[in-house]
Design a protein around this motif. Structure first.
Motif, short mmCIF file in Angstrom:
data_model
loop_
_atom_site.label_atom_id
_atom_site.label_comp_id
_atom_site.label_asym_id
_atom_site.label_seq_id
_atom_site.Cartn_x
_atom_site.Cartn_y
_atom_site.Cartn_z
N VAL A 152 0.82 -1.20 0.00
CA VAL A 152 0.00 0.00 0.00
C VAL A 152 0.86 1.26 0.00
CG1 VAL A 152 -0.20 0.15 2.51
CG2 VAL A 152 -2.04 1.05 1.06
N LEU A 153 2.09 1.17 0.53
CA LEU A 153 3.05 2.28 0.48
C LEU A 153 4.08 2.08 -0.62
CD1 LEU A 153 4.43 4.84 1.60
CD2 LEU A 153 5.57 3.39 3.29
N LYS A 154 4.50 0.84 -0.87
CA LYS A 154 5.54 0.59 -1.85
C LYS A 154 5.09 0.95 -3.26
CE LYS A 154 7.80 -3.17 -1.14
NZ LYS A 154 8.18 -4.60 -1.11
N ASP A 155 3.77 0.86 -3.54
CA ASP A 155 3.28 1.21 -4.88
C ASP A 155 3.51 2.68 -5.23
OD1 ASP A 155 2.49 -1.35 -5.27
OD2 ASP A 155 0.40 -1.03 -4.68
N HIS A 156 3.75 3.53 -4.23
CA HIS A 156 3.95 4.96 -4.47
C HIS A 156 5.42 5.37 -4.38
CE1 HIS A 156 -0.41 5.56 -4.24
NE2 HIS A 156 -0.39 4.79 -3.17
N LEU A 157 6.34 4.42 -4.25
CA LEU A 157 7.76 4.72 -4.09
C LEU A 157 8.51 4.41 -5.38
CD1 LEU A 157 8.41 3.22 -0.53
CD2 LEU A 157 7.85 5.58 -1.13
N GLU A 158 9.67 5.05 -5.54
CA GLU A 158 10.52 4.78 -6.70
C GLU A 158 11.29 3.48 -6.54
OE1 GLU A 158 13.03 8.10 -7.30
OE2 GLU A 158 11.40 9.53 -7.65
N CYS A 159 11.64 3.12 -5.30
CA CYS A 159 12.33 1.86 -4.97
C CYS A 159 13.70 1.78 -5.64
CB CYS A 159 11.48 0.65 -5.35
SG CYS A 159 9.91 0.56 -4.46
N ALA A 160 14.36 2.90 -5.89
CA ALA A 160 15.72 2.92 -6.45
C ALA A 160 16.48 4.08 -5.80
CB ALA A 160 15.68 3.08 -7.97
N TYR A 161 17.31 3.76 -4.82
CA TYR A 161 18.01 4.79 -4.03
C TYR A 161 19.49 4.43 -3.90
CZ TYR A 161 13.09 4.96 -2.68
OH TYR A 161 11.72 4.96 -2.70
N THR A 162 20.30 5.47 -3.76
CA THR A 162 21.74 5.28 -3.54
C THR A 162 22.15 5.65 -2.13
OG1 THR A 162 22.16 7.50 -4.43
CG2 THR A 162 22.26 5.64 -5.97
N THR A 163 21.34 6.42 -1.44
CA THR A 163 21.65 6.82 -0.06
C THR A 163 20.39 6.69 0.78
OG1 THR A 163 21.11 9.16 -0.45
CG2 THR A 163 23.39 8.46 -0.86
N TRP A 164 20.60 6.61 2.09
CA TRP A 164 19.47 6.54 3.02
C TRP A 164 18.70 7.86 3.05
CZ3 TRP A 164 17.45 2.31 4.98
CH2 TRP A 164 18.22 1.16 5.04
N GLU A 165 19.36 8.94 2.75
CA GLU A 165 18.67 10.24 2.72
C GLU A 165 17.62 10.26 1.61
OE1 GLU A 165 19.77 15.02 2.35
OE2 GLU A 165 21.34 13.49 2.19
N GLU A 166 17.95 9.72 0.43
CA GLU A 166 16.98 9.63 -0.65
C GLU A 166 15.82 8.71 -0.27
OE1 GLU A 166 19.00 8.31 -4.10
OE2 GLU A 166 20.25 10.11 -4.32
N PHE A 167 16.12 7.65 0.43
CA PHE A 167 15.09 6.71 0.87
C PHE A 167 14.07 7.39 1.77
CE2 PHE A 167 13.81 3.72 4.25
CZ PHE A 167 13.10 2.80 3.52
N VAL A 168 14.55 8.11 2.79
CA VAL A 168 13.65 8.78 3.73
C VAL A 168 12.88 9.90 3.03
CG1 VAL A 168 13.54 10.13 5.86
CG2 VAL A 168 15.11 8.18 5.69
N GLU A 169 13.54 10.65 2.17
CA GLU A 169 12.89 11.76 1.47
C GLU A 169 11.76 11.27 0.57
OE1 GLU A 169 14.08 15.48 -1.52
OE2 GLU A 169 15.60 14.05 -0.81
N ASP A 170 11.96 10.15 -0.11
CA ASP A 170 10.92 9.64 -0.99
C ASP A 170 9.69 9.18 -0.20
OD1 ASP A 170 9.79 8.94 -3.43
OD2 ASP A 170 10.57 6.90 -3.36
N ILE A 171 9.91 8.59 0.96
CA ILE A 171 8.78 8.17 1.80
C ILE A 171 8.04 9.38 2.37
CG2 ILE A 171 8.19 6.98 3.95
CD1 ILE A 171 10.27 4.92 3.33
N GLN A 172 8.78 10.43 2.73
CA GLN A 172 8.15 11.62 3.31
C GLN A 172 7.25 12.36 2.32
OE1 GLN A 172 11.62 13.72 4.77
NE2 GLN A 172 11.19 13.12 6.89
N LYS A 173 7.60 12.32 1.03
CA LYS A 173 6.86 13.13 0.07
C LYS A 173 5.61 12.43 -0.49
CE LYS A 173 9.44 11.76 -4.10
NZ LYS A 173 10.34 12.23 -5.17
N VAL A 174 5.32 11.21 -0.06
CA VAL A 174 4.10 10.53 -0.51
C VAL A 174 2.90 11.18 0.18
CG1 VAL A 174 2.85 8.35 -0.63
CG2 VAL A 174 5.34 8.38 -0.91
#
Length: 446
Positions: A152-174
């Motif tokens: 339900v959350l993964k469908d809205h993510l890019e799922c391609a990150y190089t750093t943990w900062e990108e990972f957190v930022e992508d989850i925050q902007k959903v």
């Protein structure tokens, strides 16, 4: 010190034949004399490349600055052919995989100290801190964190990150409104699946009933079936009682359930020659169960890709001009209304005020097959409702009498055609089937 260069294999640069660029470069460095200058090393490197292959083309595209020293050449080499990562499950990876985000936590507001945040965002921040605390500064364990995220959350993510900062930022902007809509769609699909499973359990016959039905389908060698209501040719005598009519015997028949098939002649159903078996109409619940065989995908980017794959699979299976039936329901576009909900056949939506498909002004109409499928289901549901009302209105059993032609003999040597009647049960021709081939008798079966 010897200036002899050790011979090593040429480098292709295409990873073929189990070629390992990192191992080859280390072998190349060991083959060079220690007293060689940078220019000699760079020139020797160019001589170790296979002509016409990917490595030589890459080498010829380098600038003079990149070839000015062996250290610069080594840097661009490993940028083109990076060191392979050795995947191995460590204690740190196990700790990351143990951090699973629950589905009910997605989109839920959680109070933390003076401020608060959504539970899935707090989870992303905590797992990134855990990974960074264990030394994963390059984000190598992000893929293990993605395994613990519900769809339900993964469908809205890019799922391609190089750093943990990108990972957190992508989850925050959903946006939370998208997560709420996805959860509602998921709950609807689960409720629909539960209802379908319940209907299947109700309609599934028990093993005992199945064994009885298979026992009835046995084929006896010879069987006598009840006579029909047709009167037989006889000498006309008005004083003769109907109870003195000679019995009528029939030919041996094959028995398959209620159907009787004589060796020569028309089919017999429940002892009535020439009558077609009744067709049991489907109820509204049974129609909706059949239409739900293909689940509607969620209204997300991933759902649209799955929907396009379903449409392509349907046409590859049944053809570009295939007809939709209850056995081959057509996939529904994500975000549209369910079939049979009073939707517009052009856009697939239910709006207020309602509008006809001829009045629809949408810029993205449905696929023609989906439009026909929605019209088809609406017609089936409408007929099912009418048939149900007709049965409740005409609940009294009635026997219909239809005339046929049969020669009767009034006296010896003098005969003429008189109407003879045979009686058909009411079930053989139900209301609403006067124009249906299943409700009509074919010629020649009188």
């Amino acid at each position: 010190m010897s200036d002899t260069v050790k011979a090593i294999p040429l480098f292709y640069g295409d990873y073929g034949e189990n070629e390992n660029p990192s191992a080859w470069f280390a072998q190349f460095e060991l083959s060079l004399p220690m007293n060689w200058t940078d220019m000699q090393r760079v020139q020797r490197f160019g001589m170790q490349l296979t002509p016409g292959e990917a490595a030589e083309e890459w080498y010829q595209s380098l600038t003079s600055k990149q070839l000015s020293s062996f250290a610069d050449l080594k840097l661009v080499f490993f940028k083109r052919w990076p060191h392979p990562k050795c995947p191995k499950l460590t204690r740190a990876q196990e700790r990351i995989m143990a951090q699973v985000l629950k589905e009910e936590e997605v989109g839920e507001w959680t109070q933390v100290g003076r401020t608060g945040n959504y539970a899935h965002v707090i989870w992303a921040i905590n797992i990134s801190k855990l990974a960074l605390g264990m030394g994963d500064v390059n984000g190598a364990m992000i893929e293990y964190a993605l395994e613990g995220i519900p769809n339900v959350l993964k469908d809205h993510l890019e799922c391609a990150y190089t750093t943990w900062e990108e990972f957190v930022e992508d989850i925050q902007k959903v946006p939370n409104v998208k997560l709420k809509r996805s959860r509602e769609d998921l709950e609807k699909n689960r409720a629909r699946d539960a209802e379908i499973a319940k209907l299947k359990a109700q309609n599934s016959p028990s093993p005992l009933l199945l064994s009885q039905q298979f026992a009835q389908m046995s084929i006896p060698a010879q069987q006598t079936v009840p006579t029909s209501y047709r009167l037989t040719p006889r000498m006309f005598n008005p004083n003769m009682s109907t109870s003195t009519f000679p019995p009528v015997t029939t030919q041996p028949m094959f028995n398959v359930g209620p159907f009787m098939t004589p060796r020569n002649g028309p089919p017999v159903y429940n002892g009535t020659r020439g009558a077609f078996p009744p067709r049991t109409p489907l109820t509204r619940a049974q129609i909706l169960e059949r239409t739900a065989l293909v689940p509607q995908r969620p209204n997300t980017e991933a759902g649209m890709r799955q929907y396009e794959g379903d449409v392509d699979l349907w046409h590859r299976t049944y053809g570009t001009d295939g007809m939709t039936t209850l056995d081959r329901p057509y996939p529904l576009r994500p975000g549209t209304a369910l079939v049979g909900s009073g939707e517009c056949y052009n856009c697939g939506m239910v709006m207020e005020p309602t509008h006809l498909s001829s009045q629809c002004t949408t810029s993205s109409p449905l696929h023609p097959h989906e439009t026909k499928w929605r019209q088809q289901v609406a017609g089936m549901l409408r007929r099912a409702m009418l048939q149900q009302g007709a049965r409740s209105s005409y609940g009294t059993p009635v026997q219909y009498v239809t005339p046929t032609n049969q020669p009767l003999y009034q006296s010896y040597g003098n005969h003429y055609m008189q109407p003879v009647y045979h009686i058909t049960p009411q079930e053989e021709q139900s209301w609403g089937e006067q124009n249906d081939a299943w409700g009509m008798q074919e010629p020649g079966y009188e």
